[in-house]
Design a protein around this motif. Structure first.
Motif, PDB file in Angstrom:
ATOM      1  N   CYS A 153       0.392  -1.220   0.246  1.00 27.69           N
ATOM      2  CA  CYS A 153       0.070  -0.224  -0.210  1.00 27.69           C
ATOM      3  C   CYS A 153       0.906   0.999  -0.343  1.00 27.69           C
ATOM      4  O   CYS A 153       1.832   1.430   0.470  1.00 27.69           O
ATOM      5  CB  CYS A 153      -0.567  -0.036   1.368  1.00 27.69           C
ATOM      6  SG  CYS A 153      -1.888  -1.302   1.663  1.00 27.69           S
ATOM      7  N   SER A 154       0.644   2.044  -1.414  1.00 35.68           N
ATOM      8  CA  SER A 154       1.423   2.995  -0.991  1.00 35.68           C
ATOM      9  C   SER A 154       1.421   4.645  -0.774  1.00 35.68           C
ATOM     10  O   SER A 154      -0.491   4.825  -0.694  1.00 35.68           O
ATOM     11  CB  SER A 154       2.276   4.022  -2.506  1.00 35.68           C
ATOM     12  OG  SER A 154       2.659   2.749  -3.248  1.00 35.68           O
ATOM     13  N   TYR A 155       1.470   5.760  -0.003  1.00 35.89           N
ATOM     14  CA  TYR A 155       1.005   6.559   0.026  1.00 35.89           C
ATOM     15  C   TYR A 155       2.108   7.965  -0.542  1.00 35.89           C
ATOM     16  O   TYR A 155       2.533   7.877  -0.738  1.00 35.89           O
ATOM     17  CB  TYR A 155       1.401   7.039   2.008  1.00 35.89           C
ATOM     18  CG  TYR A 155       2.661   6.826   2.259  1.00 35.89           C
ATOM     19  CD1 TYR A 155       3.223   8.173   2.934  1.00 35.89           C
ATOM     20  CD2 TYR A 155       2.982   5.472   2.956  1.00 35.89           C
ATOM     21  CE1 TYR A 155       4.755   8.308   3.050  1.00 35.89           C
ATOM     22  CE2 TYR A 155       4.319   5.297   3.470  1.00 35.89           C
ATOM     23  CZ  TYR A 155       4.751   6.446   3.489  1.00 35.89           C
ATOM     24  OH  TYR A 155       6.181   6.477   3.970  1.00 35.89           O
ATOM     25  N   ASP A 156       1.293   9.163  -0.225  1.00 36.66           N
ATOM     26  CA  ASP A 156       2.032  10.338  -0.442  1.00 36.66           C
ATOM     27  C   ASP A 156       1.551  11.678   0.584  1.00 36.66           C
ATOM     28  O   ASP A 156      -0.144  11.684  -0.170  1.00 36.66           O
ATOM     29  CB  ASP A 156       1.292  10.744  -2.234  1.00 36.66           C
ATOM     30  CG  ASP A 156       2.350  11.840  -2.607  1.00 36.66           C
ATOM     31  OD1 ASP A 156       2.456  12.882  -1.533  1.00 36.66           O
ATOM     32  OD2 ASP A 156       1.775  11.980  -3.649  1.00 36.66           O
ATOM     33  N   TYR A 157       1.975  11.798   0.800  1.00 33.92           N
ATOM     34  CA  TYR A 157       1.402  12.488   2.459  1.00 33.92           C
ATOM     35  C   TYR A 157       2.204  13.745   2.179  1.00 33.92           C
ATOM     36  O   TYR A 157       3.227  14.262   1.965  1.00 33.92           O
ATOM     37  CB  TYR A 157       1.857  11.948   3.720  1.00 33.92           C
ATOM     38  CG  TYR A 157       1.759  12.243   4.673  1.00 33.92           C
ATOM     39  CD1 TYR A 157      -0.397  11.188   5.503  1.00 33.92           C
ATOM     40  CD2 TYR A 157       1.228  13.480   5.498  1.00 33.92           C
ATOM     41  CE1 TYR A 157      -0.911  12.014   6.627  1.00 33.92           C
ATOM     42  CE2 TYR A 157       0.824  13.769   6.669  1.00 33.92           C
ATOM     43  CZ  TYR A 157      -0.082  13.304   7.011  1.00 33.92           C
ATOM     44  OH  TYR A 157      -1.355  13.688   8.051  1.00 33.92           O
ATOM     45  N   ARG A 158       1.020  14.558   2.574  1.00 39.16           N
ATOM     46  CA  ARG A 158       1.512  16.175   2.310  1.00 39.16           C
ATOM     47  C   ARG A 158       1.193  16.998   3.553  1.00 39.16           C
ATOM     48  O   ARG A 158      -0.038  16.529   4.455  1.00 39.16           O
ATOM     49  CB  ARG A 158       0.798  16.807   0.882  1.00 39.16           C
ATOM     50  CG  ARG A 158       0.927  16.332  -0.455  1.00 39.16           C
ATOM     51  CD  ARG A 158       0.133  16.476  -1.088  1.00 39.16           C
ATOM     52  NE  ARG A 158       0.760  15.560  -2.262  1.00 39.16           N
ATOM     53  CZ  ARG A 158       1.791  16.343  -2.994  1.00 39.16           C
ATOM     54  NH1 ARG A 158       2.447  17.421  -3.174  1.00 39.16           N
ATOM     55  NH2 ARG A 158       2.082  15.850  -4.090  1.00 39.16           N
ATOM     56  N   TYR A 159       1.950  18.180   4.106  1.00 42.91           N
ATOM     57  CA  TYR A 159       2.273  18.452   5.685  1.00 42.91           C
ATOM     58  C   TYR A 159       1.203  19.629   5.754  1.00 42.91           C
ATOM     59  O   TYR A 159       1.778  20.392   3.558  1.00 42.91           O
ATOM     60  CB  TYR A 159       3.438  18.222   6.447  1.00 42.91           C
ATOM     61  CG  TYR A 159       3.635  16.810   6.732  1.00 42.91           C
ATOM     62  CD1 TYR A 159       3.748  16.542   7.987  1.00 42.91           C
ATOM     63  CD2 TYR A 159       4.495  16.450   6.028  1.00 42.91           C
ATOM     64  CE1 TYR A 159       3.448  15.352   8.383  1.00 42.91           C
ATOM     65  CE2 TYR A 159       4.849  14.591   5.990  1.00 42.91           C
ATOM     66  CZ  TYR A 159       4.687  14.620   7.510  1.00 42.91           C
ATOM     67  OH  TYR A 159       4.614  12.841   8.133  1.00 42.91           O
ATOM     68  N   VAL A 160       1.094  20.454   6.266  1.00 42.95           N
ATOM     69  CA  VAL A 160       0.526  22.037   6.153  1.00 42.95           C
ATOM     70  C   VAL A 160       2.015  22.507   6.091  1.00 42.95           C
ATOM     71  O   VAL A 160       1.705  24.042   4.600  1.00 42.95           O
ATOM     72  CB  VAL A 160       0.336  22.055   7.544  1.00 42.95           C
ATOM     73  CG1 VAL A 160       0.012  23.958   7.658  1.00 42.95           C
ATOM     74  CG2 VAL A 160      -0.323  21.552   7.858  1.00 42.95           C
ATOM     75  N   ASP A 161       2.980  22.555   5.599  1.00 42.99           N
ATOM     76  CA  ASP A 161       4.837  23.349   5.989  1.00 42.99           C
ATOM     77  C   ASP A 161       4.297  23.132   3.985  1.00 42.99           C
ATOM     78  O   ASP A 161       5.631  23.684   3.550  1.00 42.99           O
ATOM     79  CB  ASP A 161       5.704  22.694   6.388  1.00 42.99           C
ATOM     80  CG  ASP A 161       6.253  22.285   6.447  1.00 42.99           C
ATOM     81  OD1 ASP A 161       5.346  20.587   5.881  1.00 42.99           O
ATOM     82  OD2 ASP A 161       7.533  21.936   6.908  1.00 42.99           O
TER      83      ASP A 161
END
Length: 295
Positions: free
Chosen positions: A16-24
């Motif tokens: 299972c892959s992810y592309d996680y994006r943070y507020v900064d």
């Protein structure tokens, strides 16, 4: 790379892959795995937490990961380490953050389970306020009713603090600066600016902060009025002055606030939280805090 951002795994054996994006603006891409974490207990023994979801990142960008070996998210979600640990260790966790410019041999600490408001903490200054765990999930929301500088309450519309109207406030250890909705931001920085008259305004490169000042000629920080966050129920948080007039470079101090727009969620960042002990009681939905040396 074409597996990133999948919402589900195609087959049981496909990562299972992810592309996680943070507020900064930082991003992390990789695959998920489940691991057993081994943690040390205060009595010297160890305990195991099975089935913790871990992201194995193979590509990242942004400032969040510079100089870091990993990120331990503390948000209260079904998959976070916090949820696993608080379920096992009494429904509480706490941390204390030293000054961000402290020597590298000084450590912050993070405890799962009951914390001890020790001699490093001013016991008579302990305050408690409700945590709203369902208002801005998975974050830890608090009910602010106003801000003051010295003895003066600032003129800030109440909808700024109302999560149902696009406002509200969260306490976030993963954000460095403090974000305020535009009406609150303008009230705070204009109020503080009046006490910085005579200092030359500068704009250091690479900083998102709007108000920075040349202090090479000397500046007595105690001249700044005390900033106070007023919580519903009467609790007050009085951050240290060096937590909102922060050292940005040699001879440069900045007001550590960023506008969150209008409407916008207010974020009390980790620099503002410095030298306080914060205990999050998930079971009782309560936040307890007190000034501390974090020793």
């Amino acid at each position: 790379m074409n597996l990133f951002s999948l919402s589900s795994c195609p087959t049981p054996s496909t990562p299972c892959s992810y592309d996680y994006r943070y507020v900064d603006g930082s991003t992390a891409q990789g695959v998920f795995g489940k691991e057993t974490f081994t943690v040390r207990l205060t009595n010297g023994r160890v305990a195991r937490l099975p089935g913790v979801l871990v992201g194995c990142t193979n590509s990242f960008s942004g400032d969040s990961f510079r100089g870091a070996d990993g990120v331990l998210g503390l948000a209260l979600s079904d998959y976070s380490f916090t949820s696993k640990a608080t379920n096992v260790f009494g429904g509480k966790f706490s941390y204390c953050l030293v000054d961000h410019l402290s020597n590298k041999n000084v450590s912050n600490y993070l405890i799962f389970g009951s914390s001890s408001f020790s001699s490093a903490t001013k016991l008579n200054a302990t305050r408690t306020t409700p945590l709203d765990l369902n208002v801005i999930p998975p974050f830890y929301a608090v009910n602010i009713i106003g801000l003051s500088l010295g003895e003066t309450m600032l003129d800030i519309p109440m909808q700024v603090w109302d999560a149902t109207q696009g406002g509200g406030t969260i306490l976030d250890s993963g954000t460095s600066l403090t974000f305020l909705a535009d009406a609150a931001y303008k009230a705070v920085v204009s109020g503080l600016q009046r006490h910085l008259v005579g200092l030359k305004r500068v704009r250091p490169e690479g900083l998102p902060i709007e108000y920075c000042f040349d202090t090479t000629s000397g500046f007595n920080q105690s001249k700044l009025p005390q900033l106070t966050f007023h919580f519903k129920g009467g609790a007050r948080f009085e951050p240290h002055r060096r937590s909102y007039l922060i050292d940005a470079a040699s001879g440069v101090k900045c007001l550590g606030f960023v506008s969150a727009g209008e409407p916008g969620t207010n974020v009390i960042g980790n620099i503002m939280q410095q030298n306080y002990l914060w205990e999050f009681d998930i079971v009782a939905s309560a936040l307890t805090f007190a000034p501390s040396t974090c020793l």
